[in-house]
Design a protein around this motif. Sequence first.
Motif, short mmCIF file in Angstrom:
data_model
loop_
_atom_site.label_atom_id
_atom_site.label_comp_id
_atom_site.label_asym_id
_atom_site.label_seq_id
_atom_site.Cartn_x
_atom_site.Cartn_y
_atom_site.Cartn_z
N THR A 135 45.84 -2.97 24.86
CA THR A 135 44.99 -2.09 26.23
C THR A 135 45.81 -1.84 26.60
O THR A 135 47.74 -1.66 26.69
CB THR A 135 44.66 -3.44 27.03
OG1 THR A 135 43.68 -2.39 28.62
CG2 THR A 135 45.07 -3.82 28.13
N GLU A 136 45.91 -0.29 28.01
CA GLU A 136 46.94 0.63 27.99
C GLU A 136 47.78 0.20 29.09
O GLU A 136 48.71 0.52 29.17
CB GLU A 136 45.66 1.37 29.12
CG GLU A 136 45.72 2.99 28.36
CD GLU A 136 44.13 2.17 28.55
OE1 GLU A 136 43.58 1.34 28.26
OE2 GLU A 136 43.52 3.09 27.30
N ILE A 137 47.33 -0.74 30.21
CA ILE A 137 48.35 -1.87 31.05
C ILE A 137 49.33 -2.42 31.07
O ILE A 137 50.46 -2.75 31.01
CB ILE A 137 47.87 -2.12 31.97
CG1 ILE A 137 48.08 -2.27 33.65
CG2 ILE A 137 46.74 -3.51 31.23
CD1 ILE A 137 47.57 -3.24 35.02
N VAL A 138 49.16 -3.27 29.33
CA VAL A 138 49.67 -3.79 28.59
C VAL A 138 51.23 -2.48 28.07
O VAL A 138 52.34 -3.41 27.91
CB VAL A 138 49.03 -4.73 27.36
CG1 VAL A 138 49.99 -5.58 26.81
CG2 VAL A 138 47.98 -5.74 28.59
N THR A 158 48.47 6.62 33.14
CA THR A 158 47.99 6.17 31.44
C THR A 158 46.98 5.02 32.12
O THR A 158 46.79 5.03 30.71
CB THR A 158 49.27 5.14 31.14
OG1 THR A 158 49.43 4.33 31.88
CG2 THR A 158 50.00 6.12 31.04
N LEU A 159 46.93 4.98 33.01
CA LEU A 159 45.49 4.15 33.31
C LEU A 159 44.25 4.95 33.79
O LEU A 159 44.47 5.91 34.47
CB LEU A 159 45.76 3.05 34.91
CG LEU A 159 45.00 2.64 35.17
CD1 LEU A 159 44.40 1.30 34.01
CD2 LEU A 159 44.76 2.26 36.67
N ALA A 170 53.21 8.04 21.26
CA ALA A 170 54.06 8.71 21.53
C ALA A 170 54.17 9.24 23.64
O ALA A 170 55.12 10.19 23.22
CB ALA A 170 54.13 10.09 20.57
N GLN A 171 52.71 8.57 23.29
CA GLN A 171 52.49 8.72 24.90
C GLN A 171 52.77 8.90 25.94
O GLN A 171 53.65 9.49 26.52
CB GLN A 171 50.60 9.03 25.24
CG GLN A 171 50.27 9.41 26.68
CD GLN A 171 49.25 7.72 26.59
OE1 GLN A 171 48.18 7.52 25.83
NE2 GLN A 171 48.59 8.20 27.74
N TYR A 172 53.44 7.49 25.34
CA TYR A 172 54.40 5.81 26.60
C TYR A 172 55.69 6.90 26.32
O TYR A 172 55.92 6.65 27.04
CB TYR A 172 54.26 4.92 26.52
CG TYR A 172 52.26 4.40 26.37
CD1 TYR A 172 52.36 4.12 27.09
CD2 TYR A 172 51.90 4.57 25.34
CE1 TYR A 172 50.49 3.71 27.95
CE2 TYR A 172 50.25 3.62 25.31
CZ TYR A 172 49.47 3.42 26.37
OH TYR A 172 48.08 2.76 26.59
N GLU A 173 56.42 7.06 25.46
CA GLU A 173 57.05 7.45 25.19
C GLU A 173 57.64 8.92 26.06
O GLU A 173 58.75 8.35 26.77
CB GLU A 173 57.95 7.48 23.66
CG GLU A 173 58.14 6.18 22.93
CD GLU A 173 58.77 6.32 21.67
OE1 GLU A 173 57.90 7.88 21.20
OE2 GLU A 173 57.88 5.11 20.51
N LEU A 217 54.31 3.44 38.28
CA LEU A 217 53.96 5.42 38.03
C LEU A 217 53.89 5.64 36.52
O LEU A 217 53.14 6.73 37.28
CB LEU A 217 55.98 5.18 38.01
CG LEU A 217 56.16 5.19 38.97
CD1 LEU A 217 57.84 5.39 39.53
CD2 LEU A 217 55.53 6.19 40.34
N GLY A 218 53.84 4.93 35.58
CA GLY A 218 53.26 5.02 34.53
C GLY A 218 51.48 4.75 34.54
O GLY A 218 50.25 5.91 34.27
N LEU A 219 50.81 3.65 35.43
CA LEU A 219 49.93 3.22 35.60
C LEU A 219 48.97 4.71 35.70
O LEU A 219 47.82 5.31 35.29
CB LEU A 219 49.32 2.95 35.90
CG LEU A 219 49.96 0.87 35.10
CD1 LEU A 219 49.71 -0.45 35.94
CD2 LEU A 219 48.89 1.33 33.80
N VAL A 220 49.68 5.22 37.01
CA VAL A 220 49.06 6.11 38.33
C VAL A 220 49.24 7.32 37.90
O VAL A 220 48.39 8.37 38.77
CB VAL A 220 48.82 5.76 39.98
CG1 VAL A 220 48.81 4.09 40.30
CG2 VAL A 220 50.72 5.84 40.30
N GLY A 221 50.39 7.80 37.38
CA GLY A 221 50.79 9.06 36.81
C GLY A 221 51.46 9.62 38.43
O GLY A 221 51.84 9.13 39.76
N THR A 222 52.23 10.77 38.11
CA THR A 222 52.99 11.47 39.21
C THR A 222 52.35 12.97 38.24
O THR A 222 52.34 13.07 37.48
CB THR A 222 54.45 11.22 38.81
OG1 THR A 222 55.02 11.15 37.05
CG2 THR A 222 54.31 9.91 39.57
N VAL A 223 53.04 14.23 39.55
CA VAL A 223 53.41 15.47 39.20
C VAL A 223 53.79 15.68 37.73
O VAL A 223 55.25 14.94 37.72
CB VAL A 223 53.06 15.97 40.21
CG1 VAL A 223 53.57 17.72 39.90
CG2 VAL A 223 52.33 15.75 41.21
#
Length: 411
Positions: free
Chosen positions: A322-325, A406-407, A2-5, A395-401
């Motif tokens: 793993t998170e990156i995959v 996710t990394l 659910a986090q990734y969704e 964008l998912g890995l490093v995050g945004t405001v």
Amino acid sequence: MAQYEQVYHALMNNNDVKQMLSSINADDKNTLDEQITIAQIPAPPFSEHERADYIKKCLEELGLLDVRKDEEGNVYGRRKGAGNGPTLFVSAHIDSVFSKDTDTTVSEKDGIYYGPGITDDARGLAALLTIVRAFQQSAIETTGDIIFGGTVGEEGPGDLRGVKAFFKDNRDIDGFISIDAVSPTEIIYNGTGSFRYIVTYKGPGGHSFGAFGTPSAVHAAARATVKLADLEPSTDPKTTFNVGVFEGGTIPTAIAEEAKLAIDLRSNGEPELDSIEQTMFRFLQEAADEENRKWAFSSEEGVGYTIEQIGDRPVGSQSSSTEIVETAWYATEALALAPSLAPPASTDSNYPMSIGVPSITLGAGGQAGGAHTLLEWYRPEKGYLGPQRVLLTILGLVGTVGNSPTLRKRT
């Protein structure tokens, strides 16, 4: 999951992200033109400086911070995040497999572009630059830092020297993306390891008739080759061997004083790679002993050998969960594409994976074939999908405001 969704639901509804994706699409023709320009700049192993300087100039003009060329020849610059996020390194490799005198002119026929290195990895470098443009033209703020760059020495004799040097000098990297090949759906998340050797047998030599009974370097090398040829290595994980070069001797009437073997060992498993290496070492010694024993020569008087390792690409292994995959998987789905986990390959990702840095290799978009040949080709069919997928993964890995990365930061 659910986090990734949630992350990608938010990203795909973010106006800045929509603008970035549109920017990459609109930049598609320019990206292709840049790819052709890059492909026509010779970049053979250990002589990548001209192409590296071109990429460095591009990164500077795009406004990245602290753009530099390190001692190994890698070039890279930083896009700062808001702070307290992970640091991600995104790169494509600068070198090609072709020699300096290869004609790298690109031609076009029926919408297909032909030229040595037109895809591997000129396409990856062009994709990298369009992604940087999209970031620099956007107001989006990431949580973590992104380092964009190009590495040297990815191809065969380069032995990953560029990425090895980068991670030796930059120990604060939390994740790595290599842009290589073209598929916008495949995710390469494990790395095939390899050891490469030059083995040189030397003996006293002599006349083929008058000195008959003297050990031959060629015969010893042949004995070693036959022993390797009879091996039945592991199939799971896949493990292979190859005597790619056999050369030696001078004329038929001379007992060979010297013979050389070039040997390649590969495996998707570290224990299996180590095991077949030890078996090779044993065979090399047995071959010399058998040749000397046949003619009643001691090892001091007869044939001996030396071993030079010319390649060491570590096995890269990590879980598909793993998170990156997982992030790359959901980024692919966000573009309405069907993601797939690719089999292990040998890319820049091998090394950071081997030292515990989460790493993946993603395609740069389009269709391609004939890699490492003079007939290499590229078809820009929906080429923008490759860089769009990499952008969303970043964008998912490093995050945004408003979206946590996710990394995770490494300790």
